[in-house]
Design an enzyme around this catalytic site. Structure first.
Site, PDB file in Angstrom:
ATOM      1  N   ASN A  62       0.803  -1.216   0.000  1.00 29.27           N
ATOM      2  CA  ASN A  62       0.000   0.000   0.000  1.00 29.27           C
ATOM      3  C   ASN A  62       0.840   1.272   0.000  1.00 29.27           C
ATOM      4  OD1 ASN A  62      -2.439   1.819   0.873  1.00 29.27           O
ATOM      5  ND2 ASN A  62      -0.908   2.070   2.482  1.00 29.27           N
TER       6      ASN A  62
ATOM      7  N   TYR B  54       4.436  10.357 -10.437  1.00 31.14           N
ATOM      8  CA  TYR B  54       3.398   9.502  -9.847  1.00 31.14           C
ATOM      9  C   TYR B  54       2.791   8.577 -10.900  1.00 31.14           C
ATOM     10  CZ  TYR B  54      -0.654   8.246  -6.968  1.00 31.14           C
ATOM     11  OH  TYR B  54      -1.606   7.559  -6.250  1.00 31.14           O
TER      12      TYR B  54
ATOM     13  N   THR C 204      -8.009  11.141   2.285  1.00 30.67           N
ATOM     14  CA  THR C 204      -6.788  10.844   3.033  1.00 30.67           C
ATOM     15  C   THR C 204      -5.872  12.063   3.054  1.00 30.67           C
ATOM     16  OG1 THR C 204      -5.609  10.105   1.051  1.00 30.67           O
ATOM     17  CG2 THR C 204      -6.888   8.433   2.273  1.00 30.67           C
TER      18      THR C 204
END
Length: 248
Positions: free
Chosen positions: A88, A154, A189
């Site tokens: 994760n 990313y 998040t």
């Protein structure tokens, strides 16, 4: 004796912390890896009759990650019937045009988003018994399948994680290992907060993410974590190697 061993990287906050809490079940040994131990997880594990071990490690350091990965598998009790590795850990930084990238930021993202998953998976493949039910879930992103300006690192690292997943699946045909890369959707998040704080010059799509937050379209980490753990136990897990939790 724990029949199930669940390993979660990047477990100190966000989706990783939610996955760790949701994985606390009787008969499970939960192993977490992150720079800091997840808050309240030890108490939560005791209350849910779940054994818990935490390894403090900076997953941006590949040498330290490899040492911890090899060490934790050597310390695991024998006899487990199920091994679940959830890679994760991830970072969205650096968010910047490709022309302004620097070596340190690129290396940090490569190590956290790609190398850590590779090293942890390598340790599982070499250490977990092939007679056990072994499953690896790599938390990917839609960004690995769709380019976005400002996210060159990313997008590239998540695309690399997807291709790594596909390659391991080919290598492990007939071994019983199941592996998949899963996009978790847009979740409320700290990573999302960091994205919303980005300047438009660095990330032109920032207003889209702010709009998702304002309109309440960000999923709750606990809800997504529960769905991901259910997905991991599906009979058809691994048949679709690049997947999206929003399809379930």
């Amino acid at each position: 004796m724990s029949e199930t061993i669940v390993i979660v990287s990047g477990a100190s906050r966000g989706l990783g912390a939610a996955l760790a809490l949701a994985a606390c079940r009787p008969g499970t040994l939960l192993v977490t890896l992150s720079r800091t131990e997840p808050a309240l997880l030890a108490q939560h594990a005791r209350e849910h009759q779940c054994a818990h071990r935490h390894y403090t490690v900076d997953l941006a350091d590949p040498v330290a990650t490899e040492a911890v990965a090899q060490g934790l598998f050597s310390e695991l009790p024998g006899g487990a019937r199920r091994y679940r590795l959830i890679n994760n850990a991830g970072t969205v930084e650096p968010i910047t045009p490709a022309a302004t990238l620097d070596a340190a930021a690129v290396a940090h993202a490569l190590h956290v988003n790609v190398a850590a998953a590779m090293l942890l998976t390598a340790a599982l493949l070499s250490s977990a018994p092939s007679t056990a039910d072994r499953r690896v879930l790599n938390i990917s992103s839609g960004a690995g399948r769709r380019p976005m300006p400002g996210w060159s690192v990313y997008c590239a690292t998540k695309a690399a994680l997807d291709m790594y997943t596909r390659t391991v699946k080919l290598e492990q045909q007939g071994s019983g290992l199941r592996i998949a890369a899963l996009a978790p959707g847009v979740i409320d998040t700290p990573m999302q907060a960091a994205i919303r704080a980005t300047l438009p010059d660095a990330f032109p799509a920032v207003e889209d993410f702010k709009a998702l937050h304002r309109s309440g379209q960000l999923a709750a980490p606990a809800d997504v974590a529960a769905r991901i753990l259910d997905y991991l136990e599906r009979d058809d897990f691994g048949q679709t190697e690049l997947d999206d939790i929003r399809d379930y």
